[in-house]
Enzyme design. Structure first.
Site, mmCIF file in Angstrom:
data_model
loop_
_atom_site.group_PDB
_atom_site.id
_atom_site.type_symbol
_atom_site.label_atom_id
_atom_site.label_comp_id
_atom_site.label_asym_id
_atom_site.label_seq_id
_atom_site.Cartn_x
_atom_site.Cartn_y
_atom_site.Cartn_z
ATOM 1 N N THR A 17 -8.516 6.799 -1.563
ATOM 2 C CA THR A 17 -9.844 6.244 -1.792
ATOM 3 C C THR A 17 -10.920 7.296 -1.535
ATOM 4 O OG1 THR A 17 -9.623 5.317 0.427
ATOM 5 C CG2 THR A 17 -9.383 3.796 -1.418
ATOM 6 N N LYS A 60 -14.788 8.567 -3.222
ATOM 7 C CA LYS A 60 -16.011 8.864 -2.473
ATOM 8 C C LYS A 60 -16.565 10.238 -2.854
ATOM 9 C CE LYS A 60 -14.024 6.092 1.179
ATOM 10 N NZ LYS A 60 -13.164 6.098 2.388
ATOM 11 N N LYS A 72 -8.261 14.066 5.397
ATOM 12 C CA LYS A 72 -7.447 12.840 5.343
ATOM 13 C C LYS A 72 -6.393 12.989 6.422
ATOM 14 C CE LYS A 72 -6.513 14.002 0.922
ATOM 15 N NZ LYS A 72 -6.625 12.922 -0.037
ATOM 16 N N ARG A 73 -5.630 11.931 6.702
ATOM 17 C CA ARG A 73 -4.555 12.064 7.675
ATOM 18 C C ARG A 73 -3.645 13.227 7.294
ATOM 19 N NH1 ARG A 73 -4.197 8.135 11.841
ATOM 20 N NH2 ARG A 73 -2.267 9.224 12.301
ATOM 21 N N LYS A 95 0.945 14.396 1.750
ATOM 22 C CA LYS A 95 -0.404 14.717 1.279
ATOM 23 C C LYS A 95 -0.579 16.225 1.057
ATOM 24 C CE LYS A 95 -2.417 10.735 3.760
ATOM 25 N NZ LYS A 95 -3.087 9.871 2.760
ATOM 26 N N HIS A 114 0.801 -1.235 0.000
ATOM 27 C CA HIS A 114 0.000 0.000 0.000
ATOM 28 C C HIS A 114 0.828 1.276 0.000
ATOM 29 C CE1 HIS A 114 -3.966 -1.879 0.989
ATOM 30 N NE2 HIS A 114 -3.193 -2.796 1.535
#
Ligand code: TH1
Length: 837
Positions: free
Chosen positions: A678, A682, A567-568, A573, A374
């Site tokens: 992911t 959504k 998100k985290r 990110k 992952h």
């Protein structure tokens, strides 16, 4: 099937076997019965929590009836099962999901009204099951939903943490972590005190020849810890299949060990031993994409792998089959490298306990396991020190060395004299101390290795696992692009949109075959449909605005463009890129006249996400976002033109409110760093548009929905290395627009500038590893394009509908079917009475 009750005495069982409620009256009867007897409450002291409990117990009864039948059916059919091993299952709430999957939410709504409650209030009483960090754990939860909905015989295996991911509070702009004690009352789990496994740690390995001259290996004198199974039902949608999620809880073994202490009067130390054993399943490690090599984490991993393997082997042995049939009956998927010890444990069982020869045992092992990678981030790749494993699992270390030896011999035969290759692919890293490379062990012990999006699967083949492609050839490596369950992420989170879609498509079949969404495209010019589509988005934004007001005290205009990044929090990110962009927007707005300012599209920038408690940079980003929010939200000149919100404690049930309410969501990782993502799926499935880099699944989303429907920006993954080389260390000049942002931060506008210096220094002094300076200009211009596009609502809604219509590929049903066909080789188990949803 063997039964404990003889055939001629089963009459009473058949007569009284419960059916569960079907009608509203029966539902009410069950709820009241549970509240008054199971919970010992009455209508005089029934609060919403008690009503939630009673409702959940009524639904649990229904599920467990189907659960029993499913287990019987699967045992009887005796076909291959898939076991999904994951240290994380981010399930969220269970009640709403159970109501929808059973198809009786309408009945529950009316029944609860009769009893004096609103179904939404009851649903929101439930505490999230938050046994995961982020995408990896939520993926496991979506997979369970798809496996059950598609009638695959499947089990999830994990740990029953007493504390899930911490609850986040923001105090003075800083993240504070509160323990998440979630087990006070959990109606969804069944303790199985009769299903236990004793797991051994420490001790030593005794090798000797027995009386018959046979070599015996015995791992002895270790410490025993007992694993107790806790089962949670996993209902499928529109099918009677209810699969099982089995979570292990640790406690001191009741074996000989501690009794000696009790007897010799060491009561306190015996209790201390007990607590030490319970520590193993006490807490989820709160790191996402980071591995810190703590001994307790390794203990968790082995405890869970050993208990699960024991359980799987026990079930297999009941069938009376021979060992070479094991891979025809059992597929085990490793969710990242966290369960890699399961490979070694199965080899140990086959060699030490079952007496198989090495090659035969190893053949069974490799046919059984599949490994999903992952991440390519180096700091997330697991390595355990040899001395640590030696001490905790002495027999396993021997086996790892033997596995490595056989593997390296095989490599040497094919590539003689390539000593560099041998040292590069060795499972043991020759460092001080020596380290076991878990990903390499997982590759060697599996028959397939997959990445989670196309780009990611290509990257692992050309970077971190390059040498293994040389050794095994390319076919061992494959791609299975992630997916999400449309049941939770469309039907449950956005019921009005789901209903509107169903009204156009003539029913809810699309929830089981998401490609049917493409039948929406012909409605793209239907004025009324578009209007309703826009109204639903607006209503979802109103709901989020109310949530924001209630939790932050800030009032936002639901007509503004909602720009969401949840998100985290992680440097890769790039929430820092987002907040720098927000500051730049603020500077621009301040430079406009009041007249001009009225013309810009008003925007609400919404952030949410947790930082790992030890990740100081991530915490600094949270701090900056909150401080920027304080300044901008209280600047009277700015008003509705810009608001900045940090939503506390982002989790699954908050995502269910946030995702349907976004206009634009941000998926802006440095190209090549986000394996898949992911939440991007959504948001698009709920009619939101995306600003994103060419990273992870964004690339495939673009291919499916069309380039004109997504806002892409930034550098490409193949250029990242080069760009990094062009950064200067120390006093690196960034472009003037980004410099303005840094200057404003340094001026102390958002509070003590020294607090945020590190965020700037990471770019100007320390090589800007994540390419914030390289992508800033393109990011900003793309945001301007978004402003322009949003002004044309007609065009915006067209993009929104077109995107949703083309999202069929990203259902986790497609993803699970790919795993089943290409990795697990398993078939669904036909069910006679498929229910209508
Ligand atoms: C995530 C990846 O970062 C994300 O891109 C991907 O969509 C998701 O997995 C599902 O495939 C990961 N989460 C973790 C968590 C830990 C270690 C590695 C990863 S990769 C603890």
């Amino acid at each position: 099937v063997e039964s404990s009750i003889p055939e001629h005495m089963r009459e009473a069982w058949r007569k009284y076997s419960p059916q569960g409620f079907k009608t509203k009256d029966e539902f009410e009867g069950e709820v009241v019965r549970h509240i008054e007897t199971t919970l010992a409450r009455s209508l005089f002291n029934c609060d919403e929590l008690a009503a939630y409990s009673g409702t959940s117990l009524a639904f649990r009864d229904r599920l467990i009836i189907d659960w029993n039948k499913t287990q019987q059916r699967q045992t009887f059919a005796d076909q291959k099962r898939i076991y999904y091993l994951s240290l994380e299952f981010l399930m969220g709430r269970a009640l709403d999901n159970a109501m929808l999957n059973v198809g009786l939410k309408g009945v529950a709504k009316e029944g609860l009204e009769d009893l004096g409650f609103r179904v939404e209030d009851i649903i929101s009483q439930e505490h999230d099951a938050a046994l995961g960090n982020g995408g990896l754990g939520r993926l496991a939860a979506c997979f369970l939903d798809s496996l059950a909905s598609l009638n695959y015989p499947a089990w999830g295996y994990g740990l029953r943490y007493r504390y899930g991911i911490f609850k986040q509070e923001i105090e003075n702009g800083y993240q504070v972590e509160i323990p998440d004690y979630w087990l006070d009352f959990n109606p969804w789990e069944f303790p199985r005190h009769d299903v236990t496994v004793d797991v051994q740690f420490y001790g030593w390995v005794n090798k000797y020849t027995d009386d018959e001259g046979k070599q015996v290996v015995s791992w002895q004198d270790g410490e025993l810890v007992t694993a107790t199974a806790y089962d949670a039902p996993v209902p499928g949608y529109g099918t009677p299949t209810v699969n099982n999620l089995r979570l292990w809880s640790s406690k001191a073994s009741s074996g000989e060990f501690d009794f000696s202490k009790f007897n010799s009067g060491e009561y306190e130390s015996a209790v201390a031993d007990q607590q030490r054993a319970e520590t193993i399943s006490a807490v989820l490690y709160p790191n996402d994409n980071l591995e810190r090599g703590k001994e307790l984490r390794l203990k968790q991993q082995y405890f869970w792998c050993a208990a699960s393997l024991h359980d799987i082997v026990r079930r297999f042995k009941k069938t009376g089959r021979t060992w070479d049939e094991f891979p025809d009956q059992v597929a085990i998927q490793l969710n990242d490298t966290h369960p890699t010890l399961a490979i070694v444990e199965l080899q140990r069982i086959l060699i030490d306990k079952e007496g198989l020869e090495w090659p035969k045992a190893w053949d069974i092992v490799t046919k059984t396991f599949g490994y999903t990678n992952h991440t390519v981030l180096p700091e997330a790749l697991e390595k355990w020190s040899v001395p640590l494993i030696q001490n905790l699992l002495p027999r396993h270390l021997q086996l790892i060395y033997e596995i490595n030896l056989y593997f390296l011999q095989q490599v040497e035969r094919r590539f003689p004299k390539d000593r560099d290759l041998l040292s590069r692919v060795s499972i043991i890293e020759e460092s001080t101390p020596k380290m076991v490379r878990m990903a390499y062990l997982a590759i060697v012990g599996s028959h397939k290795v997959n990445g989670v999006a196309e780009l990611h699967s290509d990257l692992i083949k050309t970077t971190i696992f390059k040498d293994f492609v040389t050794v095994y050839g390319p076919d061992k490596f494959t791609n299975v692009t992630n997916g999400i369950t449309p049941r939770r992420w469309l039907h449950q989170a956005n019921p009005r949109l789901s209903e509107l879609i169903a009204s156009k498509l003539g029913g809810y079949d699309f929830l089981k075959d998401l490609t049917l969404l493409n039948k929406l495209e012909p409605f793209i010019d239907d004025k009324d449909f578009k209007k309703e589509w826009a109204e639903i988005k607006y209503a979802n934004k109103v709901r989020l605005a109310q949530h924001i007001l209630k939790t932050t005290g800030v009032s936002v205009n639901p007509k503004a463009l909602f720009d969401v990044q949840v998100k985290r929090i992680h440097e890769y990110k790039r929430q820092q890129l987002n907040i720098f962009g927000v500051i730049h927007r603020y500077i621009t707005l301040k430079g406009l006249s009041a007249e001009e300012r009225k013309k810009v599209a008003p925007r609400v920038s919404i952030f949410g996400g947790k930082a790992a408690p030890g990740y100081w940079m991530a915490k600094t980003i949270i701090h900056l976002i909150n401080k920027v929010g304080e300044v901008i939200n209280n600047d009277p000149e700015i008003g509705d033109a810009l608001k900045v919100i940090f939503l506390e404690d982002y989790n699954v049930s908050k995502a269910e409110i946030i995702v349907p309410a976004s206009d634009i969501s941000e998926h802006i990782s440095t190209a090549g760093t986000e394996a898949s993502g992911t939440s991007n799926m959504k948001f698009v499935l709920n009619g939101g548009l995306v600003i994103g880099t060419l990273d992870g699944a964004n690339i495939e989303i673009t291919r499916e929905i069309g380039e004109q429907n997504i806002f892409l920006f930034g550098n490409l993954s193949e250029d990242v290395e080069d760009l990094r080389h062009h950064h200067f260390y120390g006093n690196y000049q960034v472009d003037s627009e980004l410099q303005k942002v840094f200057d404003l931060i340094k001026s102390g506008k958002f509070g003590d500038e020294s607090a945020f210096g590190a965020l700037i220094a990471a770019i100007t002094e320390h090589g800007d590893y994540y390419l914030v300076s390289d992508d800033f200009d393109s990011y900003r211009k793309t945001q301007d394009l978004i402003d322009e596009t949003f002004k044309n609502q007609e065009e915006w809604v067209t993009k929104s509908i077109t995107s949703v219509a083309r999202m069929g590929f990203f259902t986790s049903d497609r993803c699970i079917n790919e795993y089943a066909d290409t990795i697990w080789n398993i078939e669904p188990l036909a069910v006679a009475d498929e229910k209508e949803a």
